[in-house]
Design an enzyme around this catalytic site. Structure first.
Site, PDB file in Angstrom:
ATOM      1  CB  SER A  77      -1.032   0.020   1.204  1.00  0.00           C
ATOM      2  OG  SER A  77      -1.592   0.901   1.154  1.00  0.00           O
ATOM      3  CB  SER A 133      -2.277   4.368   2.474  1.00  0.00           C
ATOM      4  OG  SER A 133      -3.406   3.798   1.009  1.00  0.00           O
ATOM      5  CB  THR A 187      -7.356  -1.434   2.042  1.00  0.00           C
ATOM      6  OG1 THR A 187      -8.072  -1.939   0.446  1.00  0.00           O
ATOM      7  CG2 THR A 187      -6.852  -2.505   3.147  1.00  0.00           C
ATOM      8  CE  LYS A 240     -12.354  -0.739   1.126  1.00  0.00           C
ATOM      9  NZ  LYS A 240     -11.918  -0.121  -0.224  1.00  0.00           N
ATOM     10  CG  ASP A 274     -13.114   3.124  -1.116  1.00  0.00           C
ATOM     11  OD1 ASP A 274     -11.773   3.994  -1.615  1.00  0.00           O
ATOM     12  OD2 ASP A 274     -13.834   1.889  -0.916  1.00  0.00           O
ATOM     13  N   GLY A 287     -17.195  -5.926 -12.714  1.00  0.00           N
ATOM     14  CA  GLY A 287     -17.651  -5.791 -11.883  1.00  0.00           C
ATOM     15  C   GLY A 287     -18.180  -5.754 -10.961  1.00  0.00           C
ATOM     16  CB  ALA A 288     -21.156  -6.858  -9.073  1.00  0.00           C
ATOM     17  CG  MET A 310     -11.849   2.104  -9.909  1.00  0.00           C
ATOM     18  SD  MET A 310     -13.709   1.582  -9.303  1.00  0.00           S
ATOM     19  CE  MET A 310     -13.493   1.266  -7.927  1.00  0.00           C
ATOM     20  CE1 TYR A 354      -1.673   1.326  -5.022  1.00  0.00           C
ATOM     21  CE2 TYR A 354      -3.920   1.152  -5.299  1.00  0.00           C
ATOM     22  CZ  TYR A 354      -3.217   1.263  -4.515  1.00  0.00           C
ATOM     23  OH  TYR A 354      -2.837   0.953  -3.306  1.00  0.00           O
TER      24      TYR A 354
HETATM   25  P1  ATR Z   1     -13.390  -5.732  -4.409  1.00  0.00           P
HETATM   26  O1  ATR Z   1     -14.062  -6.396  -2.978  1.00  0.00           O
HETATM   27  O2  ATR Z   1     -11.937  -5.760  -3.875  1.00  0.00           O
HETATM   28  O3  ATR Z   1     -14.172  -5.556  -4.874  1.00  0.00           O
HETATM   29  P2  ATR Z   1     -14.188  -8.912  -4.975  1.00  0.00           P
HETATM   30  O4  ATR Z   1     -15.691  -9.000  -4.263  1.00  0.00           O
HETATM   31  O5  ATR Z   1     -13.042  -9.989  -5.215  1.00  0.00           O
HETATM   32  O6  ATR Z   1     -12.704  -7.805  -4.662  1.00  0.00           O
HETATM   33  O7  ATR Z   1     -14.794  -8.631  -6.199  1.00  0.00           O
HETATM   34  C1  ATR Z   1     -13.533  -8.210  -7.987  1.00  0.00           C
HETATM   35  C2  ATR Z   1     -14.602  -8.314  -8.496  1.00  0.00           C
HETATM   36  O8  ATR Z   1     -13.659  -8.589  -9.727  1.00  0.00           O
HETATM   37  C3  ATR Z   1     -15.853  -9.166  -8.338  1.00  0.00           C
HETATM   38  O9  ATR Z   1     -16.799  -8.329 -10.063  1.00  0.00           O
HETATM   39  C4  ATR Z   1     -15.584 -10.600  -9.082  1.00  0.00           C
HETATM   40  O10 ATR Z   1     -16.607 -11.023 -10.159  1.00  0.00           O
HETATM   41  P3  ATR Z   1     -17.401 -12.314  -9.634  1.00  0.00           P
HETATM   42  O11 ATR Z   1     -18.045 -11.186  -8.869  1.00  0.00           O
HETATM   43  O12 ATR Z   1     -17.983 -12.886 -10.666  1.00  0.00           O
HETATM   44  O13 ATR Z   1     -16.575 -12.843  -8.043  1.00  0.00           O
HETATM   45  C5  ATR Z   1     -14.195 -10.108 -10.354  1.00  0.00           C
HETATM   46  N1  ATR Z   1     -13.647 -10.975 -10.419  1.00  0.00           N
HETATM   47  C6  ATR Z   1     -12.337 -11.932  -9.364  1.00  0.00           C
HETATM   48  N2  ATR Z   1     -11.256 -12.454 -10.114  1.00  0.00           N
HETATM   49  C7  ATR Z   1     -11.871 -12.885 -12.038  1.00  0.00           C
HETATM   50  C8  ATR Z   1     -11.739 -13.609 -13.059  1.00  0.00           C
HETATM   51  N3  ATR Z   1     -11.480 -14.136 -12.665  1.00  0.00           N
HETATM   52  N4  ATR Z   1     -12.928 -13.565 -14.107  1.00  0.00           N
HETATM   53  C9  ATR Z   1     -13.858 -12.069 -13.836  1.00  0.00           C
HETATM   54  N5  ATR Z   1     -14.446 -11.116 -13.249  1.00  0.00           N
HETATM   55  C10 ATR Z   1     -12.752 -11.807 -11.552  1.00  0.00           C
END
Ligand code: ATR
Length: 284
Positions: A19, A21, A66, A70, A107, A131-132, A218, A220
């Site tokens: 990090s 930070s 982090t 969270k 964030d 992503g979600a 997002m 880095y």
């Molecule tokens: P964060 O809390 O930092 O967002 P996370 O909850 O692990 O981390 O989510 C990471 C995102 O990356 C999610 O949208 C995840 O997709 P899923 O909802 O399908 O899990 C996505 N992600 C992580 N690894 C992935 C991979 N190998 N291929 C595609 N999407 C991925």
């Protein structure tokens, strides 16, 4: 630099060794002349609550949280700002007294501030978010309240659906649907996945992209540049990594703790040079 530290501030997460930070907060301290001791603390899930609580019972006054804590931080706090309540996720804690802790989430304002700095965002923009996960929950309220339309594209459709249910009352947000493929150019594409890879590249038709599309990663870290490499490969004109978001979210944590918003631009430039990953927007 300072002879004594009255209060302590720290980043909690796992891992935290990478990090930036602590560097950012020491530059804020220098810039403002405020006593601000800031360290990073790597914790396991089992130890997260006791270590955090212990920190606040000693000299701890503020914490950044982090991944992956969270949501745990959200549950820890006794009071929440509106944006933390909406995100159901906390990245900044301020101790009020021994039993009361205010949770905030900086964030979203961090990302929005950086997009504005880069001139990557306008009201009514259509934004595709890849992503979600937890990172997306932290940013959606800011983007929707700014007046943008958001489309979510994620590997696991169930996670996209949960996000839509959580945020649809705050603005125009939909799951990205393949029927949009031939009709929609996005103004901005944000990578919020922790692992952008070829599978996602295959899901993004080039017809979704125009020469004016902005791209924002997002991430880095130097070892996570697949998205930026892809931007370069497809000839994107405007792209950036997430260093600016990192610095702005830190600045807004500092604001919560010390009531001063530090200057950020020179720190973003310094960190980008250090990492040798300049965004194209900044190169021209
Ligand atoms: P964060 O809390 O930092 O967002 P996370 O909850 O692990 O981390 O989510 C990471 C995102 O990356 C999610 O949208 C995840 O997709 P899923 O909802 O399908 O899990 C996505 N992600 C992580 N690894 C992935 C991979 N190998 N291929 C595609 N999407 C991925």
């Amino acid at each position: 630099m300072f002879k004594y530290q009255k209060y302590n501030y720290a980043l909690f997460g796992n891992p935290v060794h990478y990090s930036k930070s602590p560097v950012i907060h020491s530059l804020f301290a220098q810039q403002t002349g405020i006593l601000h001791s800031y360290t990073s603390i790597n914790v396991s899930l089992k130890d997260f609550y006791p270590i955090l609580y212990n920190f606040f019972q000693k000299n701890g006054k503020g914490a950044n949280i982090t991944v992956p804590f969270k949501q745990e931080a959200y549950a820890f706090c006794t009071e929440l700002t509106q944006r933390a309540k909406i995100a159901k996720s906390v990245n900044t804690i301020q101790k009020i007294d021994d039993k009361h802790f205010l949770g905030d989430n900086t964030d979203g304002i961090g990302l929005l501030s950086d997009l504005i700095r880069l001139d990557f965002i306008k009201k009514k923009y259509s934004i595709l978010i890849l992503g979600a996960g937890g990172a997306v929950k932290g940013i959606l309220f800011s983007l929707l309240s700014f007046g943008c339309s958001v489309f979510i594209l994620n590997r696991t459709i169930e996670n996209s659906k949960k996000i839509i249910i959580q945020f649809q009352k705050y603005g125009n947000i939909k799951i990205f649907d393949r029927s949009l493929l031939d009709i929609k150019h996005f103004d901005l594409i944000i990578n919020a996945t922790s692992n952008f890879n070829q599978e996602q590249v295959n899901a993004i038709s080039l017809s979704l992209i125009s020469p004016k599309t902005f791209f924002y990663d997002m991430n880095y870290q130097k070892n996570n540049v697949f998205f930026i490499d892809w931007c370069i490969k497809i000839g994107a004109n405007f792209f950036s990594n997430g260093i600016g978001m990192l610095v702005f979210q830190a600045a807004h944590s500092f604001l919560l703790w010390h009531k001063i918003l530090p200057e950020t631009d020179y720190i973003i430039q310094f960190l980008n040079k250090e990492k040798n990953i300049l965004s194209k927007q900044e190169r021209v």
